[in-house]
Design a protein around this motif. Structure first.
Motif, mmCIF file in Angstrom:
data_model
loop_
_atom_site.group_PDB
_atom_site.id
_atom_site.type_symbol
_atom_site.label_atom_id
_atom_site.label_comp_id
_atom_site.label_asym_id
_atom_site.label_seq_id
_atom_site.Cartn_x
_atom_site.Cartn_y
_atom_site.Cartn_z
ATOM 1 N N ASN A 43 -20.834 -14.405 0.823
ATOM 2 C CA ASN A 43 -21.973 -13.812 -0.065
ATOM 3 C C ASN A 43 -23.343 -14.030 0.558
ATOM 4 O OD1 ASN A 43 -23.714 -12.905 -2.618
ATOM 5 N ND2 ASN A 43 -24.186 -14.680 -2.817
ATOM 6 N N THR A 44 -23.116 -15.540 1.126
ATOM 7 C CA THR A 44 -24.472 -16.020 1.812
ATOM 8 C C THR A 44 -24.524 -15.213 3.243
ATOM 9 O OG1 THR A 44 -24.599 -17.940 0.902
ATOM 10 C CG2 THR A 44 -26.382 -17.726 2.899
ATOM 11 N N SER A 45 -23.357 -14.588 4.064
ATOM 12 C CA SER A 45 -23.721 -14.218 4.931
ATOM 13 C C SER A 45 -23.838 -12.457 4.907
ATOM 14 C CB SER A 45 -22.256 -14.337 5.475
ATOM 15 O OG SER A 45 -21.997 -15.350 6.230
ATOM 16 N N ALA A 46 -23.025 -11.969 3.459
ATOM 17 C CA ALA A 46 -24.025 -10.690 3.402
ATOM 18 C C ALA A 46 -25.509 -10.440 3.597
ATOM 19 C CB ALA A 46 -22.827 -10.353 2.448
ATOM 20 N N GLN A 47 -25.371 -11.519 2.695
ATOM 21 C CA GLN A 47 -27.250 -11.452 2.529
ATOM 22 C C GLN A 47 -28.000 -11.511 4.014
ATOM 23 O OE1 GLN A 47 -28.820 -13.849 -0.704
ATOM 24 N NE2 GLN A 47 -26.882 -14.469 -1.219
ATOM 25 N N LEU A 48 -27.436 -12.400 4.467
ATOM 26 C CA LEU A 48 -28.277 -12.747 5.854
ATOM 27 C C LEU A 48 -27.731 -11.402 6.957
ATOM 28 C CD1 LEU A 48 -27.636 -16.503 6.825
ATOM 29 C CD2 LEU A 48 -30.089 -15.440 6.821
ATOM 30 N N ALA A 49 -27.575 -10.145 6.664
ATOM 31 C CA ALA A 49 -26.859 -9.420 7.467
ATOM 32 C C ALA A 49 -28.555 -8.290 7.545
ATOM 33 C CB ALA A 49 -25.735 -8.462 6.987
ATOM 34 N N THR A 50 -29.586 -8.749 6.471
ATOM 35 C CA THR A 50 -30.788 -8.305 6.605
ATOM 36 C C THR A 50 -31.505 -8.809 5.815
ATOM 37 O OG1 THR A 50 -29.976 -6.751 4.510
ATOM 38 C CG2 THR A 50 -29.791 -5.711 6.445
ATOM 39 N N GLY A 51 -31.226 -9.731 5.144
ATOM 40 C CA GLY A 51 -32.561 -10.184 4.096
ATOM 41 C C GLY A 51 -32.063 -11.831 4.682
ATOM 42 N N PRO A 52 -32.927 -12.596 3.488
ATOM 43 C CA PRO A 52 -33.307 -14.445 3.646
ATOM 44 C C PRO A 52 -31.563 -14.756 2.784
ATOM 45 C CG PRO A 52 -35.098 -13.625 2.306
ATOM 46 C CD PRO A 52 -34.202 -12.087 2.629
ATOM 47 N N ALA A 53 -31.421 -16.302 3.291
ATOM 48 C CA ALA A 53 -30.364 -16.177 2.304
ATOM 49 C C ALA A 53 -30.710 -17.794 1.978
ATOM 50 C CB ALA A 53 -29.009 -16.747 3.513
ATOM 51 N N VAL A 54 -30.365 -17.627 0.352
ATOM 52 C CA VAL A 54 -30.121 -19.169 -0.405
ATOM 53 C C VAL A 54 -29.328 -19.923 0.303
ATOM 54 C CG1 VAL A 54 -30.983 -20.233 -3.128
ATOM 55 C CG2 VAL A 54 -31.698 -17.749 -2.252
ATOM 56 N N GLY A 97 -37.582 -13.344 12.995
ATOM 57 C CA GLY A 97 -39.025 -12.260 12.661
ATOM 58 C C GLY A 97 -39.535 -11.619 11.999
ATOM 59 N N ARG A 98 -38.762 -12.691 10.485
ATOM 60 C CA ARG A 98 -39.178 -11.988 9.184
ATOM 61 C C ARG A 98 -39.223 -14.103 8.949
ATOM 62 N NH1 ARG A 98 -35.838 -7.356 6.507
ATOM 63 N NH2 ARG A 98 -35.729 -5.909 8.104
ATOM 64 N N SER A 99 -39.886 -13.763 8.131
ATOM 65 C CA SER A 99 -40.417 -15.282 6.945
ATOM 66 C C SER A 99 -40.237 -15.228 5.798
ATOM 67 C CB SER A 99 -41.976 -16.388 7.247
ATOM 68 O OG SER A 99 -42.440 -15.165 7.256
ATOM 69 N N ILE A 120 -35.652 -16.110 -3.593
ATOM 70 C CA ILE A 120 -36.887 -15.751 -3.098
ATOM 71 C C ILE A 120 -36.194 -14.867 -1.877
ATOM 72 C CG2 ILE A 120 -35.757 -18.187 -2.193
ATOM 73 C CD1 ILE A 120 -34.724 -17.254 0.489
ATOM 74 N N ALA A 121 -37.583 -14.130 -1.380
ATOM 75 C CA ALA A 121 -38.483 -13.178 -0.633
ATOM 76 C C ALA A 121 -38.844 -13.590 0.558
ATOM 77 C CB ALA A 121 -39.372 -12.425 -1.803
ATOM 78 N N ASP A 122 -38.500 -12.073 0.976
ATOM 79 C CA ASP A 122 -39.234 -12.900 2.996
ATOM 80 C C ASP A 122 -40.430 -11.487 2.773
ATOM 81 O OD1 ASP A 122 -38.204 -9.562 3.101
ATOM 82 O OD2 ASP A 122 -36.537 -10.548 4.731
ATOM 83 N N ASN A 123 -41.125 -11.619 3.645
ATOM 84 C CA ASN A 123 -42.331 -10.880 3.967
ATOM 85 C C ASN A 123 -42.311 -9.201 4.307
ATOM 86 O OD1 ASN A 123 -41.129 -11.302 6.666
ATOM 87 N ND2 ASN A 123 -43.037 -11.201 8.074
ATOM 88 N N PHE A 124 -40.744 -8.994 4.671
ATOM 89 C CA PHE A 124 -39.886 -6.963 4.283
ATOM 90 C C PHE A 124 -39.693 -7.131 2.770
ATOM 91 C CE2 PHE A 124 -40.503 -5.391 8.568
ATOM 92 C CZ PHE A 124 -40.584 -6.639 9.123
ATOM 93 N N GLY A 125 -39.771 -8.076 2.084
ATOM 94 C CA GLY A 125 -39.679 -7.495 0.362
ATOM 95 C C GLY A 125 -37.785 -7.903 0.228
ATOM 96 N N ARG A 126 -37.553 -8.482 1.180
ATOM 97 C CA ARG A 126 -35.694 -8.833 1.301
ATOM 98 C C ARG A 126 -35.376 -9.727 0.065
ATOM 99 N NH1 ARG A 126 -32.231 -4.563 1.696
ATOM 100 N NH2 ARG A 126 -32.950 -3.560 3.998
#
Length: 648
Positions: free
Chosen positions: A512-523, A549-551, A591-597
């Protein structure tokens, strides 16, 4: 090929009817077999040339002009090898390719002093960078299996992690993100596949690709021919009649493993079809590449198979029209990667072509050997259901992470089907007879878990390269479990032990976390466990990560279970809450990153009073020594204070 504990689950004649009704009939398993060891006999020499003409095109895919460049370079390499062999006085033979190197195939196999002399002569030639014998790559040691039961088990390893199942992969949550994509190709470079298994994708569906048979030696191939377009597994068992042949004289008696079929089922079984088992990726395409047969795989066949799987040119073979983005290689070796450059050269080539090579750590409970210790691979160790390193699993600093690989329970009387891995197989002990399912264990079956998760990530973000896939899976791994009383891993032969980051990788694979990290942040939340009522707990999500590249720009803690409590600093990475009464509490962090993910996960903490201390037997030597030590410390503090007063 990694050897593994295995138990066949045979099906009654009415296979389909029983399957559709959910009744899985189990019959006694085949007898335990021992692993094959490297035999020391070679059919040729794999030679790396200085300034090799093939090196300039090793990272190019086998299309158009690049294919022509490779064929030209391969021809020049073979011509150089012919001259070199004559100048060095090497045995006569046929020249060819082996991965990124050249191959001199002897007219007859060599061993002992004759082989050592040929290797020495080759190494002394000024045009040779390295040389190694073309030997059989065998299965590794079979873990000790003290017993088994006939009670049915299931795919515990795919479930959400929890008490008693700490190593589970958390696939249900990952499937909420993605079920996979047909745009992703996963290659199973192994023993071939049984195409007739009704719980595997069919060629007609497009999810099972035609693949390739890369086994060049007829006796090993066991299918009547050499390299061709049919990667069907005819069986790789060894019986007494096989042992009577010189080529198999050093091989142990063993039934067919159906190894590639098992792994293909783990990664991409037909899922949600009311029969059999589930695959990690419901939609990925499987590319079977057969490189092994009776007694193992020739190293040259294995290296060529890996190259072909990635879409790179292989002399004499057609271009692979479906290059794999992920290659599962559940093989071991008898030496380090540094001492055998041919492996590393091929891995570098396919990685540069964009294919992630996922390999098994090994089943010998020692430090890593090739390919697990090669650079740029994703080496996977095996953990038990409770998160401890499996008794058989090898270990080392090059392990990326750990995944369930199956293991026998500590108590032989317990149901081992609740701790072993379940996937596809065949009833045949030598050749194929009928499809079935089977229980096994080994790092061979930990590696496909990571390969399957990597394919899910690519279905979310196909632009991830091999390094990014490894980094994100490591970042999303759950912390290793530690059990008091168990030794720490790091010494060969320790067996079951507590993993560390330097022995079993970054942690336990979490789909689950790996799939989240594919494009967005992971908790990532630090675990809490059990505390006493009235405790102020710290909810720590500061280890959560965003992709490069994101935060992360926002945090939000909420309570989702248990008696209501107030959360302090609920919009921060680290928050606090007071657990006022005995109960089970659950808190979720979004959580959310600066791209809205966005990413989300939760943590469970139990508030309970500790068990009362045991009565009786107080004092004793330990209690007396502790009391004397305490009084000695108090006396020392008094004397120290008096000295200070005198000095004032």
């Amino acid at each position: 090929m990694q050897a593994n504990r295995q138990r066949r689950w045979f099906w009654a004649p009415l296979w389909w009817a029983i399957s559709l009704c959910g009744g899985l009939t189990a019959l006694p398993a085949a007898a335990q077999v021992q692993s094959l060891l490297a035999r020391g006999e070679a059919t040729g020499l794999i030679i790396g040339l200085k300034d090799s003409p093939t090196e300039a095109v090793t990272a190019e895919r086998a299309v158009g002009r690049e294919r022509q460049q490779w064929e030209s370079a391969s021809f020049k390499g073979r011509e150089r090898l012919r001259r070199l062999a004559k100048e060095a006085g090497l045995p006569q033979g046929v020249v060819g390719d082996a991965g990124n190197a050249q191959l001199l195939r002897f007219e007859r196999p060599m061993r002992g002093d004759a082989l050592a002399n040929a290797v020495r002569r080759a190494r002394l030639h000024p045009d040779v960078a390295w040389v190694e014998p073309d030997v059989l790559v065998p299965r590794l040691a079979v873990p000790n299996d003290p017993g088994f039961s006939l009670n049915p088990g299931g795919q515990w390893h795919l479930q959400a992690p929890g008490p008693g199942n700490l190593a589970a992969l958390n696939l249900p949550d990952a499937w909420d993100i993605t079920l996979g994509s047909a745009s992703t190709v996963v290659a199973v470079v192994d023993s071939g596949i049984r195409f007739d298994h009704p719980d595997l994708p069919t060629l007609a569906s497009g999810r099972m690709l035609p693949g390739r048979d890369m086994v060049s030696e007829l006796a090993i191939a066991n299918d009547g021919d050499g390299r061709d377009a049919d990667p069907s597994d005819p069986g790789d068992g060894i019986d007494a009649s096989d042992q009577a042949q010189l080529i198999f004289a050093g091989c142990n008696l063993m039934p067919s493993s159906w190894h590639g079929t098992f792994i293909a089922g783990q990664i991409g079984a037909q899922t949600n079809n009311a029969i059999g088992v589930a695959g990690l990726n419901w939609n990925t395409r499987i590319l079977p590449v057969r490189v092994s047969g009776k007694c193992g795989a020739r190293l040259s066949d294995l290296l060529d198979g890996v190259r072909w799987a990635a879409g790179l040119p292989v002399n004499g073979q057609p271009t692979n029209p479906n290059p794999a983005r992920v290659i599962n290689l559940s093989f071991g070796g008898d030496r380090t990667c540094a001492s055998a450059p041919g492996y590393q050269s091929t891995i570098d080539a396919v990685t540069s072509a964009g294919a992630l090579v996922v390999v098994a750590a090994g089943n010998t409970d020692r430090t890593l050997l090739r390919p697990a210790d090669c650079r740029r691979v994703m080496a996977v160790a095996s953990v038990r259901r409770d998160g401890l390193k499996a008794e058989y699993s090898s270990f080392g600093s090059n392990v990326a992470l750990s995944a369930p690989g199956g293991a026998m329970p500590d108590n032989p009387a317990d149901d081992d089907r609740l701790t072993l891995m379940l996937s596809h197989s065949d009833q045949g002990l030598m050749g194929p007879t009928a499809p079935t399912f089977e229980y096994k264990q080994g790092t061979s079956f930990a590696a496909p878990q990571a390969a399957g998760v990597a394919s899910l990530m690519l279905s979310v973000n196909p632009f991830l390269n091999p390094r990014q896939l490894i980094d994100r899976m490591k970042a999303g791994a759950r912390l290793h479990e530690t059990v008091i009383g168990r030794p720490t891993c790091g010494t060969p032969g320790t067996g079951v032990c507590n993993c560390t980051a330097t022995t079993c990788g970054a942690g336990m694979l979490d789909a689950n976390t790996s799939a989240q990290l594919a494009t967005g942040p992971a908790v990532v939340i630090k675990p809490l466990g059990t505390v006493e009522p009235g405790t102020v707990i710290t909810l720590d999500g500061s280890s959560s990560v965003a992709i490069p590249g994101r935060s992360i720009v926002s945090y939000q803690w909420v309570q989702v279970g248990g008696p209501p409590v107030s959360i302090t600093a609920d919009r921060s990475a680290v928050a606090k809450a007071t657990l006022v009464s005995e109960a089970t509490y659950e808190f979720s962090l979004s959580i959310a990153d600066n791209f809205g993910r966005r990413g989300e996960d939760s943590v469970v903490v139990v508030a309970a009073m500790p068990a009362p201390p045991a009565r009786g037997g107080g004092g004793g030597s330990a209690g007396l020594l502790w009391g004397l030590g305490l009084w000695a410390w108090v006396l020392a503090m008094v004397l120290r204070q008096r000295r200070r007063q005198r000095l004032r």
